[in-house]
Design a protein around this motif. Structure first.
Motif, PDB file in Angstrom:
ATOM      1  N   GLN A   1      80.015   6.608 -92.341  1.00  0.00           N
ATOM      2  CA  GLN A   1      78.830   5.793 -92.578  1.00  0.00           C
ATOM      3  C   GLN A   1      77.782   6.655 -93.254  1.00  0.00           C
ATOM      4  OE1 GLN A   1      78.120   4.220 -88.521  1.00  0.00           O
ATOM      5  NE2 GLN A   1      78.272   2.218 -89.495  1.00  0.00           N
TER       6      GLN A   1
ATOM      7  N   LYS B   1      74.368   4.803 -98.355  1.00  0.00           N
ATOM      8  CA  LYS B   1      74.627   3.744 -99.335  1.00  0.00           C
ATOM      9  C   LYS B   1      76.016   3.131 -99.238  1.00  0.00           C
ATOM     10  CE  LYS B   1      71.337   5.536-102.641  1.00  0.00           C
ATOM     11  NZ  LYS B   1      71.100   5.959-104.009  1.00  0.00           N
ATOM     12  N   ARG B   2      76.929   3.765 -98.516  1.00  0.00           N
ATOM     13  CA  ARG B   2      78.299   3.250 -98.434  1.00  0.00           C
ATOM     14  C   ARG B   2      78.882   3.538 -97.058  1.00  0.00           C
ATOM     15  NH1 ARG B   2      79.391   0.881-102.693  1.00  0.00           N
ATOM     16  NH2 ARG B   2      81.541   0.412-102.348  1.00  0.00           N
TER      17      ARG B   2
ATOM     18  N   LYS C   1      79.815  -1.414 -99.457  1.00  0.00           N
ATOM     19  CA  LYS C   1      78.374  -1.151 -99.581  1.00  0.00           C
ATOM     20  C   LYS C   1      77.674  -1.232 -98.237  1.00  0.00           C
ATOM     21  CE  LYS C   1      77.741  -2.862-104.265  1.00  0.00           C
ATOM     22  NZ  LYS C   1      77.061  -3.857-105.094  1.00  0.00           N
ATOM     23  N   ASP C   2      78.168  -2.101 -97.352  1.00  0.00           N
ATOM     24  CA  ASP C   2      77.449  -2.348 -96.099  1.00  0.00           C
ATOM     25  C   ASP C   2      78.416  -2.707 -94.980  1.00  0.00           C
ATOM     26  OD1 ASP C   2      78.293  -4.917 -96.742  1.00  0.00           O
ATOM     27  OD2 ASP C   2      76.355  -5.483 -97.554  1.00  0.00           O
ATOM     28  N   ARG C   3      77.851  -2.917 -93.819  1.00  0.00           N
ATOM     29  CA  ARG C   3      78.628  -3.263 -92.625  1.00  0.00           C
ATOM     30  C   ARG C   3      78.259  -4.684 -92.196  1.00  0.00           C
ATOM     31  NH1 ARG C   3      78.169  -1.171 -86.619  1.00  0.00           N
ATOM     32  NH2 ARG C   3      80.353  -1.167 -86.059  1.00  0.00           N
ATOM     33  N   THR C   4      78.495  -5.622 -93.076  1.00  0.00           N
ATOM     34  CA  THR C   4      78.147  -7.012 -92.802  1.00  0.00           C
ATOM     35  C   THR C   4      79.389  -7.778 -92.373  1.00  0.00           C
ATOM     36  OG1 THR C   4      78.557  -7.668 -95.080  1.00  0.00           O
ATOM     37  CG2 THR C   4      76.300  -7.004 -94.521  1.00  0.00           C
TER      38      THR C   4
ATOM     39  N   SER D   1      81.786  -8.254 -95.409  1.00  0.00           N
ATOM     40  CA  SER D   1      82.619  -7.108 -95.800  1.00  0.00           C
ATOM     41  C   SER D   1      83.698  -6.828 -94.757  1.00  0.00           C
ATOM     42  CB  SER D   1      81.766  -5.872 -96.061  1.00  0.00           C
ATOM     43  OG  SER D   1      81.010  -5.517 -94.946  1.00  0.00           O
TER      44      SER D   1
END
Length: 135
Positions: A35, A38-39, A59-62, A65
């Motif tokens: 983590q 930005k990535r 790009k994220d931990r949504t 994704s």
């Protein structure tokens, strides 16, 4: 052109290996391997053989994704009966939707860390109140 050919060949070899290995894999452990600011890098491995099923940069931990990542695993590794994840709340919903026949367990390492952190906070508050200059 040589690099592109080599990359395509490696991809084909990996896909062939995944297809041969997929029926043997029944347990998957999913976690964020890295983590950064930005990535993040998501990883999934078979708990029994340590076979790396997937590694992906996001790009994220949504939820979106995570769902995309888990769906790509379910598409190839169709025999998974147990998924182990951390305490991230979106996993519960995504695992249930993506791996219909799989049980979902929480990683004991992540659960233990959560318990230890809350205990450290509780003890820390008690100690601070005893050592207060006004005590």
């Amino acid at each position: 052109i040589i690099q592109k050919k080599a990359a395509n060949r490696a991809k084909k070899v990996n896909n062939d290996l995944d297809r041969k290995t997929a029926p043997k894999i029944s347990t998957g452990e999913v976690d964020e391997v890295f983590q950064g600011k930005k990535r993040i890098i998501l990883g999934a491995a078979d708990k029994n053989s340590n076979y790396l099923m997937a590694l992906q940069s996001c790009k994220d931990r949504t939820e979106e994704s995570m769902k995309k990542f888990l769906q790509s695993i379910a598409k190839i590794f169709f025999n998974i009966r147990l998924i182990i994840t951390d305490l991230f709340s979106v996993y519960r919903k995504i695992v249930k939707e993506t791996f219909h026949k799989a049980r979902h367990l929480l990683c004991h390492v992540h659960a233990r860390r959560l318990i230890m952190r809350s205990e450290e906070r509780r003890v820390g508050k008690e100690c601070r109140s005893r050592w207060s200059p006004y005590h």
